[in-house]
Every structure is written in C-alpha cells, then in structure tokens.
Design an enzyme around this catalytic site. Structure first.
Site, PDB file in Angstrom:
ATOM      1  N   GLU A  32      52.634  25.581 -25.843  1.00 33.17           N
ATOM      2  CA  GLU A  32      53.816  25.864 -24.971  1.00 33.17           C
ATOM      3  C   GLU A  32      54.625  24.499 -24.491  1.00 33.17           C
ATOM      4  O   GLU A  32      54.077  24.037 -23.444  1.00 33.17           O
ATOM      5  CB  GLU A  32      53.736  26.615 -23.794  1.00 33.17           C
TER       6      GLU A  32
ATOM      7  N   HIS B  24      47.672  26.939 -18.205  1.00 33.22           N
ATOM      8  CA  HIS B  24      49.233  27.059 -18.354  1.00 33.22           C
ATOM      9  C   HIS B  24      50.127  25.957 -17.775  1.00 33.22           C
ATOM     10  O   HIS B  24      49.656  25.563 -16.637  1.00 33.22           O
ATOM     11  CB  HIS B  24      49.630  28.519 -17.611  1.00 33.22           C
TER      12      HIS B  24
ATOM     13  N   SER C  52      60.682  29.793 -24.417  1.00 37.12           N
ATOM     14  CA  SER C  52      62.048  30.463 -24.566  1.00 37.12           C
ATOM     15  C   SER C  52      62.022  31.296 -25.734  1.00 37.12           C
ATOM     16  O   SER C  52      62.907  31.236 -26.591  1.00 37.12           O
ATOM     17  CB  SER C  52      63.070  29.300 -24.678  1.00 37.12           C
TER      18      SER C  52
ATOM     19  N   LYS D  54      54.301  35.898 -14.934  1.00 39.14           N
ATOM     20  CA  LYS D  54      54.413  34.873 -14.024  1.00 39.14           C
ATOM     21  C   LYS D  54      54.428  35.485 -12.485  1.00 39.14           C
ATOM     22  O   LYS D  54      53.907  36.562 -12.387  1.00 39.14           O
ATOM     23  CB  LYS D  54      55.498  33.687 -13.965  1.00 39.14           C
TER      24      LYS D  54
ATOM     25  N   GLY E 206      61.318  28.317 -19.954  1.00 38.62           N
ATOM     26  CA  GLY E 206      62.217  28.931 -19.059  1.00 38.62           C
ATOM     27  C   GLY E 206      63.554  27.946 -19.234  1.00 38.62           C
ATOM     28  O   GLY E 206      64.413  28.059 -18.334  1.00 38.62           O
TER      29      GLY E 206
ATOM     30  N   ASN F  46      53.842  37.141 -20.242  1.00 38.32           N
ATOM     31  CA  ASN F  46      53.637  36.465 -18.865  1.00 38.32           C
ATOM     32  C   ASN F  46      54.629  36.792 -18.023  1.00 38.32           C
ATOM     33  O   ASN F  46      55.542  36.139 -18.150  1.00 38.32           O
ATOM     34  CB  ASN F  46      53.203  35.033 -19.480  1.00 38.32           C
TER      35      ASN F  46
HETATM   36  P1  13P Z   1      59.600  31.389 -21.019  1.00 36.26           P
HETATM   37  O1  13P Z   1      59.384  32.467 -21.968  1.00 36.26           O
HETATM   38  O2  13P Z   1      60.227  32.234 -19.878  1.00 36.26           O
HETATM   39  O3  13P Z   1      60.171  30.060 -21.601  1.00 36.26           O
HETATM   40  O4  13P Z   1      58.097  31.128 -20.495  1.00 36.26           O
HETATM   41  C1  13P Z   1      57.260  30.735 -21.532  1.00 36.26           C
HETATM   42  C2  13P Z   1      55.888  30.732 -20.734  1.00 36.26           C
HETATM   43  O5  13P Z   1      55.643  30.013 -19.909  1.00 36.26           O
HETATM   44  C3  13P Z   1      54.982  31.800 -21.222  1.00 36.26           C
HETATM   45  O6  13P Z   1      53.653  31.840 -20.608  1.00 36.26           O
END
Ligand code: 13P
Length: 236
Positions: A157, A88, A193, A8, A163, A6
């Site tokens: 998640e 999400h 993470s 983002k 993050g 992802n």
């Molecule tokens: P990170 O891997 O940066 O923690 O993000 C996870 C996420 O939100 C994937 O959709």
C-alpha cells in the site's frame, strides 16, 4: 483472489452488522469462493464464522495486561478472531509504530497462529528518490518479519495512494509486486485508492492476488461489486 475491507475508524457496531448481512448474503447467493475478510473497528468485532471472515485492524502483542487503550489476545479470543492487520501505514505514520514494535507484534501473533496481513509501502518522497531508495525502504519494512510464515499475506500500500484517489501506474504495481514475489511466496494484495472502477484492472495484474480496500469498501454494494469482479476474473 483475496478481498479485504478495512473500515479504519468508520462505522458503528449496528452499521457493521447491517453491512455484514449484505456482504454475507451476496457471497452465499453468488456462490463466491474468493476469500473475503472485513476489518471493522474494535467495537464492532463479532463472533461469526460464516462465509466472510472478520479480522482485527490492530492488537497489542500480549495475552492481557496494563496496556491502556489497547486490546490483546484475550479480547480477540472471546470473538474467535484469528486474523490481524499488522504494519498498516496509518499505524506506522499516524500512530508512530516503529519497525521494532511491528516486528514484535508480528512474532507474537504468528506464534499464536494468526493469519497476518502484513502491510508495506513507501511515502511519495521515497518513491521520488528512485528505485534503489524505494527498495531499500521496503526492505527495511521487512526487518524482523518472517516472510516464510505459513499464514502470511503481504499487502503493498503506497502511502501516497491511500485515501488520495491516486493510484500507481500498472507498471509500478507490477514492478513492486514482482520484487515482493522474489521475497515471499505469500499472496500479495494491492491497496491504495482501489475502487469499483479500477479494481478489475488491478486484480488482473501479474502477482496481484487480491486487494485491500479502504474508503470504497465502506459501501457494501461497492465491495460486493469488487467481489463479483474478482469472481468473474477467475472464470476467464
Ligand atoms: P483507501 O482505499 O481509502 O485508499 O485506503 C487503503 C487502505 O489503507 C486500506 O488498508
């Protein structure tokens, strides 16, 4: 295993093309048969149908219309996109999407036959309230969602792990995935993470069918390493 990247709001169209070239050639050179899905930003959507699937991070549940700032089915169809992330944590908590809107989005794209990666996860203050509050919160995130939808993947998640570099303990992941397994037969991804260093120990847990990776997926090489780890696990 199912491995999702992802992006983002990261990467340009050009950067995404370069990334896809690396991942696609890795997947074909190594005869990988794991499912690999990349979710780039809207501006980098592509019409490709090779060995790496492209999905969309969000879309508005309509054919087209007056929805400023959104894209709809019409724009996705142009690129042959049939895979979408719904629910999400950043859509819920940063963009303020409510469960009702999320459920409407789910119904629309399910009716259109999309593969849906449906995300759930709790903020830290909910986890700190104990298991009952935690499961109550997660249950509420399934309101209006057809957990028997044939093309469903569920991603757990935890908001506090996204993050942050923090990950739940393996027991916490197993407990949640076991609870999710009792709700749905859909494949279950863990996200939050995930990195090269921890991907293997997460993917080998019971009821973990793959990972949804954010920041660590931005490096094509790291993402390829995680794909390789998943392929290795299968051979064992
Ligand atoms: P990170 O891997 O940066 O923690 O993000 C996870 C996420 O939100 C994937 O959709």
């Amino acid at each position: 295993m199912i491995l999702c990247a992802n992006f983002k709001a990261n990467k340009t169209r050009q950067e995404t093309q370069a990334y896809m070239a690396v991942v696609e050639s890795f997947v074909s050179a190594n005869e990988i048969d794991e499912a690999v899905i990349v979710f780039p930003p809207f501006t980098a959507l592509e019409h490709i149908s090779r060995n790496v699937l492209i999905g969309v991070q969000n879309a508005y549940p309509a054919q087209n219309g007056a929805y400023t700032g959104e894209i709809t089915l019409e724009q996705l169809e142009e690129f042959g996109i049939k895979t979408i992330l719904i629910g999400h944590s950043e859509r819920r908590h940063v963009l303020g999407e409510m469960q009702e809107q999320i459920a409407a989005k789910f119904r629309f794209f399910a009716e259109k036959g999309f593969a849906i990666i449906y995300c759930v996860g709790e903020p830290i203050e909910i986890r700190e309230q104990g298991n009952e509050a935690l499961m109550h919160y997660i249950d509420a995130q399934f309101e209006g969602i057809d957990v028997n939808y044939a093309d469903l993947i569920v991603a757990y998640e935890p908001v506090w792990a996204i993050g942050t570099g923090l990950t739940p303990t393996t027991d916490q992941i197993v407990d949640m995935h076991t609870a999710l397994r009792s709700k749905t037969h859909a494949p279950l991804l863990y996200g939050g993470s995930v990195k090269v260093d921890n991907a293997r120990s997460i993917m080998e847990l019971q009821n973990v069918d793959g990972v949804l990776v954010g920041s660590a997926s931005l490096s094509a090489n790291d993402f390829c390493e995680m794909i390789a780890l998943a392929a290795e696990l299968k051979q064992q």
